[in-house]
Design a protein around this motif. Structure first.
Motif, PDB file in Angstrom:
ATOM      1  N   SER A 174       6.210  30.621  55.439  1.00  0.00           N
ATOM      2  CA  SER A 174       4.976  31.526  55.107  1.00  0.00           C
ATOM      3  C   SER A 174       5.651  33.010  54.746  1.00  0.00           C
ATOM      4  CB  SER A 174       4.412  31.823  56.502  1.00  0.00           C
ATOM      5  OG  SER A 174       3.706  30.800  56.920  1.00  0.00           O
ATOM      6  N   TYR A 175       6.840  33.369  55.254  1.00  0.00           N
ATOM      7  CA  TYR A 175       7.508  34.612  54.706  1.00  0.00           C
ATOM      8  C   TYR A 175       8.022  34.223  53.311  1.00  0.00           C
ATOM      9  CZ  TYR A 175       7.856  36.622  59.668  1.00  0.00           C
ATOM     10  OH  TYR A 175       7.767  37.123  60.752  1.00  0.00           O
ATOM     11  N   GLN A 176       8.442  33.087  52.747  1.00  0.00           N
ATOM     12  CA  GLN A 176       9.091  32.946  51.634  1.00  0.00           C
ATOM     13  C   GLN A 176       7.760  32.897  50.522  1.00  0.00           C
ATOM     14  OE1 GLN A 176       8.938  29.550  49.820  1.00  0.00           O
ATOM     15  NE2 GLN A 176       9.786  30.604  48.022  1.00  0.00           N
ATOM     16  N   ILE A 177       6.617  32.179  50.828  1.00  0.00           N
ATOM     17  CA  ILE A 177       5.483  31.939  50.100  1.00  0.00           C
ATOM     18  C   ILE A 177       4.979  33.553  49.690  1.00  0.00           C
ATOM     19  CG2 ILE A 177       3.347  31.315  49.707  1.00  0.00           C
ATOM     20  CD1 ILE A 177       4.357  28.889  51.260  1.00  0.00           C
ATOM     21  N   TRP A 178       4.761  34.403  50.738  1.00  0.00           N
ATOM     22  CA  TRP A 178       4.387  35.769  50.678  1.00  0.00           C
ATOM     23  C   TRP A 178       5.261  36.512  49.597  1.00  0.00           C
ATOM     24  CZ3 TRP A 178       2.562  39.964  54.687  1.00  0.00           C
ATOM     25  CH2 TRP A 178       1.739  40.530  54.226  1.00  0.00           C
ATOM     26  N   GLY A 179       6.547  36.430  49.844  1.00  0.00           N
ATOM     27  CA  GLY A 179       7.877  37.095  49.048  1.00  0.00           C
ATOM     28  C   GLY A 179       7.591  36.698  47.535  1.00  0.00           C
ATOM     29  N   ARG A 180       7.564  35.349  47.344  1.00  0.00           N
ATOM     30  CA  ARG A 180       7.362  35.002  46.000  1.00  0.00           C
ATOM     31  C   ARG A 180       6.149  35.734  45.349  1.00  0.00           C
ATOM     32  NH1 ARG A 180       8.677  28.795  44.319  1.00  0.00           N
ATOM     33  NH2 ARG A 180      10.719  29.848  44.877  1.00  0.00           N
TER      34      ARG A 180
END
Length: 205
Positions: free
Chosen positions: A156-162
């Protein structure tokens, strides 16, 4: 509004059970309801904030905290009594200590986990990233030893970061990409995705 704010608005500690959340919301809703406080804008704002906090917590906290014992178990309510022969004295055998059962998820925790996962997928699909992060963090707080939950949180963190990279918010994107690596550092596929995201960030400068 994150999960901690929700608990504070309702006057509760983090991790409070559903019954406490419901009782606190009812009390505050009655106190600040616009019908009881006509023309009071502060009371109206407080009522709206409390209601939003309650709704968000409903997605996270299970509405049944304890499961009743199975009525099919032959040992429910059964207490064995010691029987000895009236004429022949017997020596009591030393009581064996019961072997501890290995820890396992309760049915409530399992339902909570997969219900939250469904909500998490829906939020990510709808690009409602703050809500997705709040759900993932709340579930990880309740089930800290669950590697699968930790993986969902990191993704979830990575998807939001992207998504933040696409929105030209590199500094905020970097924060959530680092959170992804810190949350699940041994996930090789996730690490590879985050490395690609950092390369995209470098191209922006």
């Amino acid at each position: 509004m994150d999960l901690g704010d929700c608990y504070r608005l309702l006057g509760l500690r983090s991790g409070a059970c559903f019954a406490d959340i419901k009782a606190s919301y009812r009390r505050l809703a009655q106190q600040y309801h616009p019908d009881i406080n006509p023309g009071d804008s502060k009371a109206k704002e407080k009522f709206i904030a409390v209601t939003e906090a309650y709704k968000l917590l409903l997605h996270v906290i299970p509405q049944q905290e304890t499961a009743p014992p199975s009525s099919h178990s032959p040992f429910v309510g059964y207490q064995p009594t010691k029987v000895t022969h009236p004429e022949t004295p017997t020596k009591e055998k030393p009581k064996e200590k019961p072997k501890p059962k290995p820890p396992s998820f309760s049915e409530i925790e399992q339902r909570l986990k997969w219900k939250t996962y469904e909500h998490l997928q829906q939020f990510l699909k709808e690009r409602r990233f703050p809500q997705a992060i709040s759900l993932a963090e709340a579930l990880a707080q309740r089930l800290p030893a669950d590697a699968e939950v930790r993986q969902w949180q990191a993704i979830s963190y990575q998807i939001w970061g992207r998504a933040l990279i696409a929105e030209k918010q590199p500094f905020k994107a970097k924060i959530y990409l680092k959170k992804a690596l810190k949350t699940d550092p041994h996930n090789k596929s996730l690490c590879n995705e985050v490395q690609r995201d950092f390369q995209m960030l470098e191209q922006m400068f």
